[in-house]
Design an enzyme around this catalytic site. Structure first.
Site, mmCIF file in Angstrom:
data_model
loop_
_atom_site.group_PDB
_atom_site.id
_atom_site.type_symbol
_atom_site.label_atom_id
_atom_site.label_comp_id
_atom_site.label_asym_id
_atom_site.label_seq_id
_atom_site.Cartn_x
_atom_site.Cartn_y
_atom_site.Cartn_z
ATOM 1 N N HIS A 1 0.597 -1.076 0.296
ATOM 2 C CA HIS A 1 0.253 0.198 -0.217
ATOM 3 C C HIS A 1 0.942 1.069 -0.319
ATOM 4 O O HIS A 1 0.409 2.038 -0.378
ATOM 5 C CB HIS A 1 -0.700 0.347 1.614
ATOM 6 N N ASP B 1 -2.530 2.261 -4.303
ATOM 7 C CA ASP B 1 -3.019 2.479 -3.678
ATOM 8 C C ASP B 1 -4.894 1.234 -3.859
ATOM 9 O O ASP B 1 -4.747 1.055 -5.113
ATOM 10 C CB ASP B 1 -3.790 4.037 -4.423
#
Length: 391
Positions: free
Chosen positions: A362, A366
């Site tokens: 992450h 995204d």
């Protein structure tokens, strides 16, 4: 004259190994290029051959010792060994056939047999080998481990036992890298499902023609590999990696395909998978699987990779959250195909469905990009024509 046996280069970034098994004992004759010791590296087992014919005079490391590339691991006395195999074969007289005998202690064993012995705890000297010259095969070891005789010698009911088995170097590396992935990446998993009807119909329709033309079966992995390559082009961050304070984007796809080996899960790499045909993909994956089971993958085949596909479905997994293979930023988990009720055009119908799981870093990817990637894979599999038209 004494000849040093030196540990050869084992691959990029690999500087040491663990002595797994000595295949020859001191005093035994060896031919040139005959394996004398098996080493466990972080990725695969490697056999070190004799540089010339002679007699093994010294073993300079014990099983379990860590040894460095370039170090002397053994010494030979030159000129006292058996004749080269071809020459010996010419002069040898035919001998009457003999029944297979138990494999002698110290006889040459493949890396796969070595790992199987370590995993099962079977004593090599107690097993009758069915391979060439009475040598052990992996099947011999597995059969011995599950034989009725083993059950007969089991402890009486009610007794409590423990067994300690040294972790192989490969298993230690797997454990360390998985933990590093959890500690380093901001891992998150996103899910979707895919209707496998179109892929299954295409496979059933063309599998016989495909196998006849290409000599390999048409499986699901080539569809998934192609679908992932298309999705990686649309969402390049999933194919990227973080190096320091930079992001490295690639315009190629080297896909790691997770396969099982006797020592644990390994991930050989399909180089330039985006440029491979369906047949080339299926042949490469099939070859990886066979050689992984036999412990014959090469170190350079396990290095690199920009994205990984892991198929837990072959073991019956319904859903999982795969762990990243650093420094990669994404891994796709496939699962078993299961008939489930779904709604199509307002009607409840039964379709062969599979859950997909994308674990990703992450820090780089995204949520929107992760979802987009999974949707692209889903679209390509539910309409395989997209794989041909590059849509």
């Amino acid at each position: 004259m004494a000849i040093d046996v030196v540990i050869p280069a084992l691959g990029e970034s690999i500087t040491e190994a663990t002595v797994g098994e000595w295949l020859k004992k001191p005093g035994e004759a060896v031919n040139a290029d005959e394996p004398i010791v098996s080493l466990e590296t972080d990725k695969v087992a490697v056999e070190v051959p004799a540089p010339s014919a002679g007699v093994l005079s010294e073993q300079l490391a014990a099983v379990g010792d860590t040894v460095n590339v370039g170090a002397v691991i053994a010494r030979l006395e030159a000129g006292k060994g058996a004749a080269p195999a071809k020459a010996a074969a010419k002069s040898a007289e035919p001998a009457p056939a003999k029944a297979a005998a138990p494999a002698p202690s110290g006889a040459k064993q493949s890396p796969a047999v070595t790992v199987a012995l370590a995993e099962t705890g079977v004593d090599a000297a107690s097993v009758q080998g069915t391979g060439k010259d009475g040598r052990l095969t992996k099947g011999d070891v597995r059969s011995a481990a599950t034989a009725p005789a083993a059950a007969a010698s089991a402890p009486a009911a009610g007794t409590r036992q423990e067994e300690r088995v040294r972790m192989t170097r490969l298993r230690q590396t797997i454990a360390r890298r998985l933990k590093e992935a959890q500690n380093t990446a901001a891992m998150l998993t996103t899910f979707n499902d895919v209707d496998m009807t179109a892929v299954m119909e295409a496979r059933d329709r063309y599998k016989d023609m495909f196998e006849k033309k290409h000599g390999v079966r048409l499986g699901f992995m080539s569809f998934f590999t192609k679908a992932c390559c298309l999705a990686l082009k649309d969402v390049p961050s999933v194919n990227a990696a973080i190096e320091g304070d930079e992001i490295v984007y690639r315009n190629y796809a080297d896909i790691g395909v997770a396969v099982s080996s006797p020592g644990g899960l390994v991930v050989p790499i399909l180089r330039n998978a985006d440029a491979l045909s369906f047949a080339e993909t299926e042949k490469a994956i099939g070859d990886f699987g066979r050689r992984a089971r036999d412990g014959q993958l090469k170190i350079d085949e396990l290095q690199g990779g920009t994205f990984t596909i892991s198929n837990g479905g072959v073991f019956g997994s319904l859903l999982s959250t795969p762990i990243l293979n650093p420094p990669q930023s994404g891994v796709l988990g496939m699962h078993r195909i299961e008939e489930r009720p779904v709604v199509r055009d307002g009607q409840i119908v039964v379709r062969p469905m599979m859950y997909l799981a994308l674990s990703y870093d992450h820090r780089l990817i995204d949520g929107r990009e992760a979802v987009t990637f999974l949707v692209r894979v889903k679209e390509a599999l539910e309409d395989p024509t997209r794989l041909v038209l590059d849509l």
